[in-house]
Design a protein around this motif. Structure first.
Motif, PDB file in Angstrom:
ATOM      1  N   GLY A  42       0.812  -1.202   0.000  1.00 19.49           N
ATOM      2  CA  GLY A  42       0.000   0.000   0.000  1.00 19.49           C
ATOM      3  C   GLY A  42       0.846   1.253   0.000  1.00 19.49           C
ATOM      4  N   SER A  43       0.177   2.388  -0.040  1.00 16.25           N
ATOM      5  CA  SER A  43       0.901   3.662  -0.012  1.00 16.25           C
ATOM      6  C   SER A  43       1.358   4.010   1.396  1.00 16.25           C
ATOM      7  N   MET A  44       0.719   3.418   2.424  1.00 17.81           N
ATOM      8  CA  MET A  44       1.084   3.715   3.807  1.00 17.81           C
ATOM      9  C   MET A  44       1.680   2.521   4.542  1.00 17.81           C
ATOM     10  N   SER A  45       1.482   1.303   4.016  1.00 17.59           N
ATOM     11  CA  SER A  45       1.997   0.116   4.694  1.00 17.59           C
ATOM     12  C   SER A  45       2.041  -1.059   3.729  1.00 17.59           C
ATOM     13  N   SER A  46       2.787  -2.081   4.127  1.00 14.04           N
ATOM     14  CA  SER A  46       2.854  -3.330   3.376  1.00 14.04           C
ATOM     15  C   SER A  46       2.577  -4.478   4.322  1.00 14.04           C
ATOM     16  N   LEU A  99     -10.562  14.837  -1.363  1.00 13.04           N
ATOM     17  CA  LEU A  99      -9.624  13.885  -1.943  1.00 13.04           C
ATOM     18  C   LEU A  99      -8.429  13.699  -1.008  1.00 13.04           C
ATOM     19  N   VAL A 100      -8.129  12.447  -0.673  1.00 16.46           N
ATOM     20  CA  VAL A 100      -6.995  12.116   0.183  1.00 16.46           C
ATOM     21  C   VAL A 100      -5.861  11.531  -0.652  1.00 16.46           C
ATOM     22  N   ALA A 101      -6.209  10.686  -1.621  1.00 19.31           N
ATOM     23  CA  ALA A 101      -5.180  10.027  -2.430  1.00 19.31           C
ATOM     24  C   ALA A 101      -5.787   9.575  -3.747  1.00 19.31           C
ATOM     25  N   SER A 102      -4.912   9.386  -4.734  1.00 14.54           N
ATOM     26  CA  SER A 102      -5.327   8.791  -6.000  1.00 14.54           C
ATOM     27  C   SER A 102      -4.158   7.989  -6.548  1.00 14.54           C
ATOM     28  N   GLY A 103      -4.482   7.066  -7.412  1.00 15.26           N
ATOM     29  CA  GLY A 103      -3.449   6.229  -7.990  1.00 15.26           C
ATOM     30  C   GLY A 103      -4.065   5.081  -8.758  1.00 15.26           C
ATOM     31  N   THR A 104      -3.284   4.022  -8.890  1.00 16.17           N
ATOM     32  CA  THR A 104      -3.713   2.830  -9.617  1.00 16.17           C
ATOM     33  C   THR A 104      -3.326   1.598  -8.819  1.00 16.17           C
ATOM     34  N   TYR A 105      -4.252   0.659  -8.692  1.00 19.51           N
ATOM     35  CA  TYR A 105      -3.925  -0.661  -8.156  1.00 19.51           C
ATOM     36  C   TYR A 105      -3.444  -1.532  -9.311  1.00 19.51           C
ATOM     37  N   HIS A 106      -2.360  -2.265  -9.069  1.00 18.56           N
ATOM     38  CA  HIS A 106      -1.911  -3.308  -9.989  1.00 18.56           C
ATOM     39  C   HIS A 106      -2.081  -4.619  -9.235  1.00 18.56           C
ATOM     40  N   ASP A 107      -2.906  -5.496  -9.763  1.00 15.62           N
ATOM     41  CA  ASP A 107      -3.280  -6.717  -9.069  1.00 15.62           C
ATOM     42  C   ASP A 107      -2.856  -7.965  -9.828  1.00 15.62           C
ATOM     43  N   THR A 108      -2.487  -8.967  -9.063  1.00 18.18           N
ATOM     44  CA  THR A 108      -2.318 -10.323  -9.555  1.00 18.18           C
ATOM     45  C   THR A 108      -3.300 -11.164  -8.756  1.00 18.18           C
ATOM     46  N   LEU A 109      -4.051 -12.000  -9.452  1.00 18.04           N
ATOM     47  CA  LEU A 109      -5.111 -12.774  -8.804  1.00 18.04           C
ATOM     48  C   LEU A 109      -5.021 -14.239  -9.191  1.00 18.04           C
ATOM     49  N   ALA A 110      -5.588 -15.078  -8.326  1.00 19.19           N
ATOM     50  CA  ALA A 110      -5.686 -16.512  -8.607  1.00 19.19           C
ATOM     51  C   ALA A 110      -7.032 -17.016  -8.115  1.00 19.19           C
ATOM     52  N   LYS A 122      -0.677  -4.037  -5.396  1.00 17.19           N
ATOM     53  CA  LYS A 122       0.264  -2.937  -5.186  1.00 17.19           C
ATOM     54  C   LYS A 122      -0.371  -1.625  -5.605  1.00 17.19           C
ATOM     55  N   VAL A 123      -0.261  -0.637  -4.730  1.00 16.08           N
ATOM     56  CA  VAL A 123      -0.749   0.700  -5.023  1.00 16.08           C
ATOM     57  C   VAL A 123       0.368   1.499  -5.685  1.00 16.08           C
ATOM     58  N   HIS A 124       0.031   2.119  -6.805  1.00 18.08           N
ATOM     59  CA  HIS A 124       0.946   3.046  -7.473  1.00 18.08           C
ATOM     60  C   HIS A 124       0.331   4.433  -7.316  1.00 18.08           C
ATOM     61  N   PRO A 125       0.750   5.183  -6.286  1.00 19.99           N
ATOM     62  CA  PRO A 125       0.133   6.491  -6.045  1.00 19.99           C
ATOM     63  C   PRO A 125       0.467   7.491  -7.143  1.00 19.99           C
ATOM     64  N   ASP A 126      -0.489   8.377  -7.422  1.00 18.82           N
ATOM     65  CA  ASP A 126      -0.209   9.512  -8.293  1.00 18.82           C
ATOM     66  C   ASP A 126       0.692  10.465  -7.515  1.00 18.82           C
ATOM     67  N   GLN A 127       1.610  11.067  -8.203  1.00 16.80           N
ATOM     68  CA  GLN A 127       2.545  11.982  -7.521  1.00 16.80           C
ATOM     69  C   GLN A 127       2.113  13.411  -7.732  1.00 16.80           C
TER      70      GLN A 127
END
Length: 127
Positions: A42-46, A99-110, A122-127
């Motif tokens: 995440g943008s604040m933790s993993s 608005l607190v944050a924006s970005g894109t999630y990149h996901d792998t799923l099964a 994984k969060v890819h925050p907008d800068q």
């Protein structure tokens, strides 16, 4: 075999369940959206694994809502990837919701035992 419409709908519902659990403080439900050994960045933790995933929500705070849009889901059989835009609104220090944050999630799923789960989010925050 390509993903079916049902697969895509189940993945979209998984994303929605993730949001509701994260926003509602439901750490157990949040962890249920991931496989047992999944990695969340995440943008604040993993977190890796169920215990850490539950703790991510327990240690979070604030009034916020996750909003997702423009999903692209690709996959074959029991594996998929997804990208989806994220906007998070929340209560600011001034007491106003915005608005607190924006970005894109990149996901792998099964698909595990017939259910779609995140194996990596994984969060890819907008800068």
């Amino acid at each position: 075999m390509p993903l079916s419409v049902d697969d895509r709908l189940e993945i979209l519902e998984l994303m929605a369940r993730y949001n509701h659990c994260a926003d509602g403080g439901d750490g157990e439900g949040f962890a249920d959206t991931f496989t047992a050994d999944a990695l969340f960045e995440g943008s604040m933790s993993s977190a890796r694994g169920r215990a850490e995933l539950v703790q991510v929500i327990a240690s979070g705070g604030g009034l916020w809502k996750h909003w997702l849009n423009s999903p692209i889901i690709e996959g074959d059989g029991d594996h998929a990837t997804a990208k989806v835009y994220l906007v998070r609104t929340g209560l600011g220090e001034d007491g106003e919701i915005g608005l607190v944050a924006s970005g894109t999630y990149h996901d792998t799923l099964a698909r595990i035992d017939g259910e779609w789960k995140f194996t990596h989010r994984k969060v890819h925050p907008d800068q």
